[in-house]
Design an enzyme around this catalytic site. Sequence first.
Site, mmCIF file in Angstrom:
data_model
loop_
_atom_site.group_PDB
_atom_site.id
_atom_site.type_symbol
_atom_site.label_atom_id
_atom_site.label_comp_id
_atom_site.label_asym_id
_atom_site.label_seq_id
_atom_site.Cartn_x
_atom_site.Cartn_y
_atom_site.Cartn_z
ATOM 1 N N ARG A 119 0.682 42.574 -12.090
ATOM 2 C CA ARG A 119 1.078 41.548 -11.131
ATOM 3 C C ARG A 119 2.170 40.718 -11.796
ATOM 4 O O ARG A 119 1.904 39.911 -12.685
ATOM 5 C CB ARG A 119 -0.135 40.678 -10.785
ATOM 6 C CG ARG A 119 0.091 39.767 -9.601
ATOM 7 C CD ARG A 119 -1.174 38.974 -9.299
ATOM 8 N NE ARG A 119 -1.399 37.937 -10.281
ATOM 9 C CZ ARG A 119 -2.574 37.667 -10.852
ATOM 10 N NH1 ARG A 119 -3.619 38.411 -10.565
ATOM 11 N NH2 ARG A 119 -2.698 36.677 -11.723
ATOM 12 N N HIS A 162 -0.701 34.759 -8.917
ATOM 13 C CA HIS A 162 -1.768 35.325 -8.099
ATOM 14 C C HIS A 162 -1.542 34.997 -6.633
ATOM 15 O O HIS A 162 -1.754 35.827 -5.748
ATOM 16 C CB HIS A 162 -3.125 34.782 -8.548
ATOM 17 C CG HIS A 162 -4.254 35.197 -7.657
ATOM 18 N ND1 HIS A 162 -4.705 34.409 -6.609
ATOM 19 C CD2 HIS A 162 -5.012 36.313 -7.635
ATOM 20 C CE1 HIS A 162 -5.690 35.033 -5.989
ATOM 21 N NE2 HIS A 162 -5.891 36.179 -6.585
ATOM 22 N N TYR A 183 -2.223 31.371 -18.425
ATOM 23 C CA TYR A 183 -3.208 32.340 -18.913
ATOM 24 C C TYR A 183 -2.582 33.645 -19.399
ATOM 25 O O TYR A 183 -3.291 34.581 -19.753
ATOM 26 C CB TYR A 183 -4.262 32.641 -17.829
ATOM 27 C CG TYR A 183 -3.705 33.024 -16.470
ATOM 28 C CD1 TYR A 183 -3.328 34.337 -16.194
ATOM 29 C CD2 TYR A 183 -3.576 32.071 -15.470
ATOM 30 C CE1 TYR A 183 -2.831 34.685 -14.956
ATOM 31 C CE2 TYR A 183 -3.073 32.411 -14.215
ATOM 32 C CZ TYR A 183 -2.712 33.722 -13.963
ATOM 33 O OH TYR A 183 -2.216 34.074 -12.720
#
Length: 378
Positions: free
Chosen positions: A278, A282, A292
């Site tokens: 990805r 998100h 993260y």
Amino acid sequence: MANIIELNQKILDFDYQVQAQDDQFPMLQVLNNAGEIIDEDALSRAELADDDLINIMKRMLWSRQLDIRSTKLAKQGRFGFFAPTAGQEASQMASSYAFKDDDWLFPGYRDIPQIVAKGWPIWKAILWSRGHAKGNEYTTEDDKPVNSWFPQIIIGAQYVEAAGVALGLKKRHKDAVAYAYTGDGGTSQGDFYEGINFASAYKANAVFFVQNNGFAISTPRTLQTAAPHLAAKGWSAGLPSLVVDGNDPIAMYLAAKQARAWSVAGNGPVLIETMTDRLEPHSTAGDDPLRYRQQADIDDWWKKEPLIRMRTFLTNKGIWNETLESAYIDETNTLIDEQIKIADGVEKQKISDFLKHTLEVPGQVMQEQIAKFESEGK
């Protein structure tokens, strides 16, 4: 006797048990990062004519443009919820190219492109993101049904729904399958296992995709599960399970095509884990991936994304060039512009509309509320 002793030692060697899982799931790859075919036999088995290869490239380019435009609309406050798809074009668009109109799609919320590829108008997808009732009408522009469930927000729930339809297709002897997509985080949900287990037990017509994009919202895949491969979870329910390079359009198409053929022949479901990434947040709802993950990791994956390798392959083959690509991108953006105008022109919902859509048959109190708001023009 010696063979039995050696076998028993392996059975009780727990380090070996973990390593054996890793050894059992090599990754299917046909087109490498440099855009080179590394398995001519697999390419032949895919039976992709030049027109097919161009169509897959166009589907991926179209998906990338929809991602770019949707992200911009979200930042302008003109889009509702949106989950970016950049980097997953091969995993989504090349795999779905292997399925037919009669097959039933069960998407997650990141799988809007696959529904549109089945004929769902983009303007309805925009309205779905805005929470408009017309966004839940799964029909084409000329009002023909689109065999797709709504984009599932509940993580992994589409697997249970797909299993039920897959069994129905089998019982009706249909030449069709149900195919569902979830992410790596979806495999940690109970619905994931219940869906594949049910479908496997009844040998239902289903193909399940796990798009391993590295992060379930903000949780790295390494913290999501200790399983060396997510495909191993398919084995627990007795499914043929495989790992595919999710950035390789040809490998994705080949795996999906053969899985569909296996399942529709009455052999039961197949699980396909796609190794992709990805590349963007998100969702557009305030997610910051740099909280993260590392920028260097993202930059590295951008070098391996599917459009680059497919573009290189087709260009070297002499069937694609920059002029064709630019023209198609312009064509796609023109279409998206038109679809945005249609979505913006649809009458906004009123309070009475929300109440009408809550229950199929409104109760007395709700009927009174509907009448009250309608009398006020709301």
